[in-house]
Write a protein that holds these residues in place. Structure first.
Motif, PDB file in Angstrom:
ATOM      1  N   SER A 104       0.838  -1.204   0.000  1.00 36.86           N
ATOM      2  CA  SER A 104       0.000   0.000   0.000  1.00 36.86           C
ATOM      3  C   SER A 104       0.870   1.249   0.000  1.00 36.86           C
ATOM      4  CB  SER A 104      -0.902   0.009   1.228  1.00 36.86           C
ATOM      5  OG  SER A 104      -0.130   0.286   2.389  1.00 36.86           O
ATOM      6  N   PRO A 105       0.280   2.432  -0.266  1.00 36.06           N
ATOM      7  CA  PRO A 105       1.076   3.670  -0.242  1.00 36.06           C
ATOM      8  C   PRO A 105       1.765   3.909   1.102  1.00 36.06           C
ATOM      9  CG  PRO A 105      -1.015   4.055  -1.322  1.00 36.06           C
ATOM     10  CD  PRO A 105      -1.094   2.689  -0.744  1.00 36.06           C
ATOM     11  N   GLU A 106       1.215   3.357   2.181  1.00 35.97           N
ATOM     12  CA  GLU A 106       1.808   3.579   3.505  1.00 35.97           C
ATOM     13  C   GLU A 106       2.871   2.544   3.845  1.00 35.97           C
ATOM     14  OE1 GLU A 106      -1.461   3.087   3.005  1.00 35.97           O
ATOM     15  OE2 GLU A 106      -2.040   5.206   2.875  1.00 35.97           O
ATOM     16  N   GLY A 107       3.121   1.559   2.943  1.00 35.91           N
ATOM     17  CA  GLY A 107       4.142   0.555   3.208  1.00 35.91           C
ATOM     18  C   GLY A 107       3.595  -0.723   3.793  1.00 35.91           C
ATOM     19  N   LYS A 108       2.277  -0.871   3.824  1.00 34.70           N
ATOM     20  CA  LYS A 108       1.678  -2.088   4.373  1.00 34.70           C
ATOM     21  C   LYS A 108       1.578  -3.138   3.278  1.00 34.70           C
ATOM     22  CE  LYS A 108      -2.682  -2.149   5.448  1.00 34.70           C
ATOM     23  NZ  LYS A 108      -3.946  -1.881   6.167  1.00 34.70           N
ATOM     24  N   ILE A 109       1.994  -4.367   3.597  1.00 31.29           N
ATOM     25  CA  ILE A 109       1.971  -5.469   2.639  1.00 31.29           C
ATOM     26  C   ILE A 109       0.540  -5.980   2.509  1.00 31.29           C
ATOM     27  CG2 ILE A 109       2.816  -7.781   2.104  1.00 31.29           C
ATOM     28  CD1 ILE A 109       5.334  -7.091   3.701  1.00 31.29           C
ATOM     29  N   ILE A 110      -0.020  -5.852   1.296  1.00 32.74           N
ATOM     30  CA  ILE A 110      -1.394  -6.295   1.037  1.00 32.74           C
ATOM     31  C   ILE A 110      -1.412  -7.769   0.625  1.00 32.74           C
ATOM     32  CG2 ILE A 110      -3.489  -5.842  -0.298  1.00 32.74           C
ATOM     33  CD1 ILE A 110      -2.637  -3.593   1.589  1.00 32.74           C
ATOM     34  N   ALA A 111      -0.458  -8.162  -0.216  1.00 31.81           N
ATOM     35  CA  ALA A 111      -0.401  -9.548  -0.685  1.00 31.81           C
ATOM     36  C   ALA A 111       1.040  -9.891  -1.015  1.00 31.81           C
ATOM     37  CB  ALA A 111      -1.286  -9.742  -1.912  1.00 31.81           C
ATOM     38  N   SER A 112       1.379 -11.192  -0.916  1.00 31.80           N
ATOM     39  CA  SER A 112       2.745 -11.644  -1.181  1.00 31.80           C
ATOM     40  C   SER A 112       2.710 -13.063  -1.727  1.00 31.80           C
ATOM     41  CB  SER A 112       3.581 -11.598   0.100  1.00 31.80           C
ATOM     42  OG  SER A 112       4.831 -12.237  -0.096  1.00 31.80           O
ATOM     43  N   ILE A 117       5.431 -14.454   4.591  1.00 32.58           N
ATOM     44  CA  ILE A 117       5.225 -13.033   4.894  1.00 32.58           C
ATOM     45  C   ILE A 117       3.756 -12.802   5.195  1.00 32.58           C
ATOM     46  CG2 ILE A 117       5.401 -10.702   3.981  1.00 32.58           C
ATOM     47  CD1 ILE A 117       7.695 -11.632   2.250  1.00 32.58           C
ATOM     48  N   LYS A 118       3.492 -12.216   6.293  1.00 32.25           N
ATOM     49  CA  LYS A 118       2.106 -11.986   6.711  1.00 32.25           C
ATOM     50  C   LYS A 118       1.584 -10.710   6.069  1.00 32.25           C
ATOM     51  CE  LYS A 118       2.598 -14.271  11.222  1.00 32.25           C
ATOM     52  NZ  LYS A 118       2.466 -14.110  12.689  1.00 32.25           N
ATOM     53  N   ASN A 119       0.339 -10.805   5.629  1.00 30.61           N
ATOM     54  CA  ASN A 119      -0.317  -9.617   5.105  1.00 30.61           C
ATOM     55  C   ASN A 119      -0.542  -8.613   6.225  1.00 30.61           C
ATOM     56  OD1 ASN A 119      -0.317 -10.919   2.697  1.00 30.61           O
ATOM     57  ND2 ASN A 119      -2.477 -11.524   2.766  1.00 30.61           N
ATOM     58  N   ASN A 120      -0.618  -7.352   5.820  1.00 28.82           N
ATOM     59  CA  ASN A 120      -0.859  -6.218   6.729  1.00 28.82           C
ATOM     60  C   ASN A 120       0.359  -5.885   7.598  1.00 28.82           C
ATOM     61  OD1 ASN A 120      -3.524  -5.926   5.819  1.00 28.82           O
ATOM     62  ND2 ASN A 120      -4.226  -7.536   7.224  1.00 28.82           N
ATOM     63  N   SER A 121       1.502  -6.583   7.353  1.00 31.44           N
ATOM     64  CA  SER A 121       2.727  -6.150   8.024  1.00 31.44           C
ATOM     65  C   SER A 121       3.346  -5.018   7.216  1.00 31.44           C
ATOM     66  CB  SER A 121       3.715  -7.319   8.144  1.00 31.44           C
ATOM     67  OG  SER A 121       4.026  -7.825   6.857  1.00 31.44           O
ATOM     68  N   PHE A 122       4.279  -4.284   7.827  1.00 35.33           N
ATOM     69  CA  PHE A 122       4.846  -3.102   7.169  1.00 35.33           C
ATOM     70  C   PHE A 122       6.294  -3.354   6.774  1.00 35.33           C
ATOM     71  CE2 PHE A 122       1.213  -1.258   9.164  1.00 35.33           C
ATOM     72  CZ  PHE A 122       0.855  -0.182   8.364  1.00 35.33           C
ATOM     73  N   ILE A 123       6.663  -2.744   5.630  1.00 33.72           N
ATOM     74  CA  ILE A 123       8.063  -2.807   5.190  1.00 33.72           C
ATOM     75  C   ILE A 123       8.881  -1.815   6.020  1.00 33.72           C
ATOM     76  CG2 ILE A 123       9.613  -2.343   3.256  1.00 33.72           C
ATOM     77  CD1 ILE A 123       7.470  -3.283   1.380  1.00 33.72           C
ATOM     78  N   LYS A 124       9.940  -2.301   6.606  1.00 36.42           N
ATOM     79  CA  LYS A 124      10.747  -1.458   7.484  1.00 36.42           C
ATOM     80  C   LYS A 124      12.001  -0.927   6.787  1.00 36.42           C
ATOM     81  CE  LYS A 124       9.217  -3.988  11.619  1.00 36.42           C
ATOM     82  NZ  LYS A 124       9.651  -4.770  12.794  1.00 36.42           N
ATOM     83  N   GLU A 125      12.393  -1.549   5.673  1.00 34.76           N
ATOM     84  CA  GLU A 125      13.609  -1.116   4.998  1.00 34.76           C
ATOM     85  C   GLU A 125      13.413   0.286   4.400  1.00 34.76           C
ATOM     86  OE1 GLU A 125      13.867  -5.148   5.869  1.00 34.76           O
ATOM     87  OE2 GLU A 125      12.333  -4.180   4.629  1.00 34.76           O
ATOM     88  N   ASP A 126      14.521   1.058   4.333  1.00 33.78           N
ATOM     89  CA  ASP A 126      14.420   2.459   3.944  1.00 33.78           C
ATOM     90  C   ASP A 126      14.127   2.651   2.454  1.00 33.78           C
ATOM     91  OD1 ASP A 126      16.772   1.577   2.893  1.00 33.78           O
ATOM     92  OD2 ASP A 126      18.012   3.181   3.723  1.00 33.78           O
ATOM     93  N   TYR A 127      14.252   1.586   1.622  1.00 38.57           N
ATOM     94  CA  TYR A 127      14.013   1.793   0.194  1.00 38.57           C
ATOM     95  C   TYR A 127      12.572   2.198  -0.077  1.00 38.57           C
ATOM     96  CZ  TYR A 127      11.695  -2.788  -0.069  1.00 38.57           C
ATOM     97  OH  TYR A 127      10.844  -3.840   0.097  1.00 38.57           O
ATOM     98  N   TYR A 128      11.629   1.702   0.745  1.00 41.11           N
ATOM     99  CA  TYR A 128      10.226   2.042   0.463  1.00 41.11           C
ATOM    100  C   TYR A 128       9.927   3.496   0.825  1.00 41.11           C
ATOM    101  CZ  TYR A 128       5.375   1.211  -0.594  1.00 41.11           C
ATOM    102  OH  TYR A 128       4.135   1.265  -1.178  1.00 41.11           O
ATOM    103  N   GLN A 129      10.714   4.048   1.732  1.00 44.35           N
ATOM    104  CA  GLN A 129      10.537   5.470   2.046  1.00 44.35           C
ATOM    105  C   GLN A 129      10.831   6.309   0.794  1.00 44.35           C
ATOM    106  OE1 GLN A 129       9.370   6.865   4.950  1.00 44.35           O
ATOM    107  NE2 GLN A 129       9.339   8.751   3.750  1.00 44.35           N
ATOM    108  N   ARG A 130      11.776   5.853  -0.039  1.00 40.48           N
ATOM    109  CA  ARG A 130      12.085   6.569  -1.274  1.00 40.48           C
ATOM    110  C   ARG A 130      10.898   6.529  -2.236  1.00 40.48           C
ATOM    111  NH1 ARG A 130      17.336   3.485  -2.994  1.00 40.48           N
ATOM    112  NH2 ARG A 130      17.086   4.773  -4.888  1.00 40.48           N
ATOM    113  N   ILE A 131      10.162   5.412  -2.239  1.00 37.58           N
ATOM    114  CA  ILE A 131       8.935   5.335  -3.041  1.00 37.58           C
ATOM    115  C   ILE A 131       7.919   6.342  -2.527  1.00 37.58           C
ATOM    116  CG2 ILE A 131       6.936   3.878  -3.589  1.00 37.58           C
ATOM    117  CD1 ILE A 131       9.266   3.186  -5.279  1.00 37.58           C
ATOM    118  N   MET A 132       7.762   6.395  -1.219  1.00 35.94           N
ATOM    119  CA  MET A 132       6.782   7.323  -0.639  1.00 35.94           C
ATOM    120  C   MET A 132       7.212   8.770  -0.839  1.00 35.94           C
ATOM    121  SD  MET A 132       5.401   5.427   2.829  1.00 35.94           S
ATOM    122  CE  MET A 132       6.976   5.318   3.641  1.00 35.94           C
ATOM    123  N   ASP A 133       8.530   8.984  -0.994  1.00 38.51           N
ATOM    124  CA  ASP A 133       9.029  10.352  -1.219  1.00 38.51           C
ATOM    125  C   ASP A 133       8.913  10.781  -2.682  1.00 38.51           C
ATOM    126  OD1 ASP A 133       9.606  10.578   1.437  1.00 38.51           O
ATOM    127  OD2 ASP A 133      11.735  10.077   1.226  1.00 38.51           O
ATOM    128  N   GLY A 134       8.451   9.897  -3.552  1.00 39.53           N
ATOM    129  CA  GLY A 134       8.190  10.320  -4.919  1.00 39.53           C
ATOM    130  C   GLY A 134       9.000   9.628  -5.999  1.00 39.53           C
TER     131      GLY A 134
END
Length: 617
Positions: A104-112, A117-134
């Protein structure tokens, strides 16, 4: 003359040997540095190519992720299980990607695709922050998988919808499988290839698939770290942190992702190779200097004899005798020269024959064009003379005949206009000035309209004209005016050469990424010996001045050129007296839409039909 050449050749060898010996000694002293520099340049080229290949792979991954993401985001009613099935279908095409995530846009895993990997868990690695930053495309630094501790990379592709981030597809790459796309065998000097991420951590090392994580972290004095700043770093000698050996190499920045690719070679191994070369060069120099003088005399004699033979052959050609066959094997250069001389003599002979053939074709052309110009002009002049002599007292009869003679004059004016247009277009084609104006349109309806618009000409000759197609619509890029010109010419030929009661069919077929257009008739056909040349300029099946139908022989040549301007081809299937079929093959492509007015109107179409069919009576 022969003795003079031999003497000069020996003196020339001596003059060359003395300064060559001095220069060779100097060259040996500097060759070592040059070889080192050449090796660095070779390493640079290898680094550039492999970096480009790696980026191409990443772009393919991102393209696949984007397509997958668009498919998922376009379906609002998909649940996590459905999304997982989508992603599992894609993952089969890439052995390096071990799993896909829909985030999801907030980094929550919807499907895998990874059941751990459990759904609704969040990605903690900093690479996804770059996605959220544009950022739209991101490749992570090397990190440990939270599930099993394996070293992995993450490639993330942002999916936008209505200008906002709708989510992202994340592919988890198995680092150990990077050898499958980056492994290059090098058995000469065993170069070492290293791939660094943005943090300076070793992602790939061709000499080992398994490297402890602490060994992957670059030292602070590692020259490769400069490449992470965007600059190519050339290092002539440094101590390797992996095995302590002296190495030289190139650190090449992969600027698009902030990574670096390093290609290094063993300094001691290269030095040993080049020292052997230096010793070998010195020994050979002395031997060559001694043997060159002895060899010059014997070589000179062979060269002089061969040169004399070439001179005699040149004199033979200058007298107009082109039957020359030089066979010289004194040395490779003179053998190549003799072959080139023989080829030149044959080309001159062929050129003379070609000029004679062209003169014959030119004469035939003048006769044909003179006939094509003279016939309609005579008819027009005759009609004018008849109008002048008509009885103008009987108004009804006068206007009836006037309309008739005006129609005859107009039709033959069209014939002249058609011939002049063909000659102008032929000149444009030969000068590469003919252009196509490609626009995306329905080729099926275009050809159908053209076919139906000439139906009345077929009916006049009691011919049946049928249009058929395998598909109802096909939008592709083509020049409507040029396609009209092609179809009108082929159909008019079919009408002219088909006897009353015959059949003409226009069919369209689809074959993969191509469209086939067939114009087939039951007419007189084309002899086999004419089929290869019928597309040449001014070639006619019946070239006599007493032929049954009119024509200059230019039309099919222009048709072939117009088809080729579309990137297509045209072929003939015919048997003399048993009909003829022309098959056009066009590639199905699309171009960027243009805001242009379509001038393919019925009025201009009617005028073009009248011109193209002006020699059908």
């Amino acid at each position: 003359m022969i003795n003079s050449i031999k003497t000069k050749l020996i003196i020339l060898v001596l003059v060359i040997l003395i300064p060559m010996t001095v220069l060779q000694t100097f060259r040996i002293n500097t060759n070592y540095k040059h070889n080192i520099e050449a090796k660095l340049n070779a390493n640079f080229e290898v680094a550039e190519v492999i970096s480009m290949y790696f980026m191409n792979y990443l772009e393919e991954v991102w393209i696949g992720e984007y397509g997958l993401g668009v498919a998922v985001s376009a379906n609002y009613d998909l649940n996590s299980s459905d999304i997982k099935k989508y992603m599992e279908a894609f993952i089969k095409h890439d052995r390096i990607i071990q799993s896909y995530l829909w985030v999801s846009p907030e980094g929550k895993i919807i499907a895998s695709t990874d059941s751990r990997i459990k759904n609704n868990s969040f990605i903690k690695e900093d690479y996804y922050q770059r996605i959220m930053d544009g950022e739209s495309k991101v490749i992570s630094n090397l990190y440990h998988d939270r599930m099993d501790g394996k070293l992995v990379l993450a490639s993330a592709r942002a999916i936008m919808k209505d200008g906002k981030l709708a989510g992202a597809i994340v592919g988890i790459l198995d680092v150990e499988r990077l050898h499958e796309i980056l492994s290059i065998k090098n058995t000469v000097d065993k170069s070492r290839y290293t791939l660094l991420d943005r943090s300076g951590t070793v992602v790939f090392l061709n000499e080992s698939k398994v490297i402890p994580y602490d060994k992957r972290i670059s030292n602070a004095n590692n020259p490769a770290l400069e490449a992470l700043k965007g600059q190519v770093e050339k290092t002539y000698r440094f101590k390797s942190q992996y095995d302590g050996t002296d190495r030289l190499g190139i650190s090449y920045p992969i600027k698009d992702i902030g990574w670096a690719f390093i290609v290094t070679s063993s300094y001691d191994q290269l030095a040993g190779i080049y020292k052997k070369v230096v010793i070998k060069d010195l020994s050979l120099l002395m031997i060559v200097a001694m043997l060159s003088i002895l060899f010059a005399f014997f070589l000179g004699r062979q060269l002089v004899n061969s040169i004399q033979r070439i001179r005699n052959a040149a004199e033979q050609v200058s007298r107009g005798d082109y039957e020359v066959n030089l066979e010289i094997s004194a040395c490779e250069e003179l053998e190549i020269t003799s072959q080139a001389f023989n080829q030149m003599a044959r080309q001159i002979s062929n050129l003379i024959m070609e000029i004679e053939k062209q003169n014959e074709l030119k004469s035939q052309f003048y006769v044909t064009i003179s006939h094509e110009l003279k016939t309609p002009l005579n008819i027009i002049l005759g009609a004018i003379q008849l109008i002048d002599k008509m009885d103008k007292t009987n108004i009804d009869e006068f206007y009836s005949k006037l309309n008739k003679y005006q129609g005859i004059s107009k039709q033959n004016s069209y014939r002249l206009l058609r011939l002049i247009n063909n000659l102008i277009d032929l000149n444009k084609i030969e000068g590469n000035h003919m252009m196509v104006n490609l626009n995306n349109s329905d080729i099926i309806s275009t050809i159908e309209n053209i076919t139906l618009s000439v139906a009345e000409y077929a009916q006049v000759k009691t011919l049946e004209l049928i249009f058929d197609t395998e598909l109802e619509e096909k939008v592709m890029a083509f020049d409507a005016e040029k396609i009209e010109r092609i179809m009108l010419n082929l159909i008019s030929n079919a009408i002219k050469f088909t006897n009353p009661g015959g059949l003409i069919t226009v069919n369209i077929y689809e074959r993969k990424d191509k469209i086939l257009i067939s114009v087939k008739d039951t007419g007189i056909g084309i002899p086999i010996d004419m089929q290869e040349i019928v597309f040449n300029h001014f070639v006619q099946v019946d070239s006599t001045l007493q032929r049954k139908v009119e024509g200059s022989g230019i039309g099919l040549s222009i048709v072939k050129s117009l088809v080729e301007l579309h990137g297509g081809s045209i072929a003939i299937n015919s048997k003399y007296t048993s009909g003829c079929e022309f098959v056009i093959e066009l590639p199905v492509t699309l171009v960027e839409e243009k805001n242009l007015m379509n001038d393919f109107t019925s009025i201009s179409n009617l005028e073009k039909i009248n011109i193209e069919f002006s020699d059908i009576y």
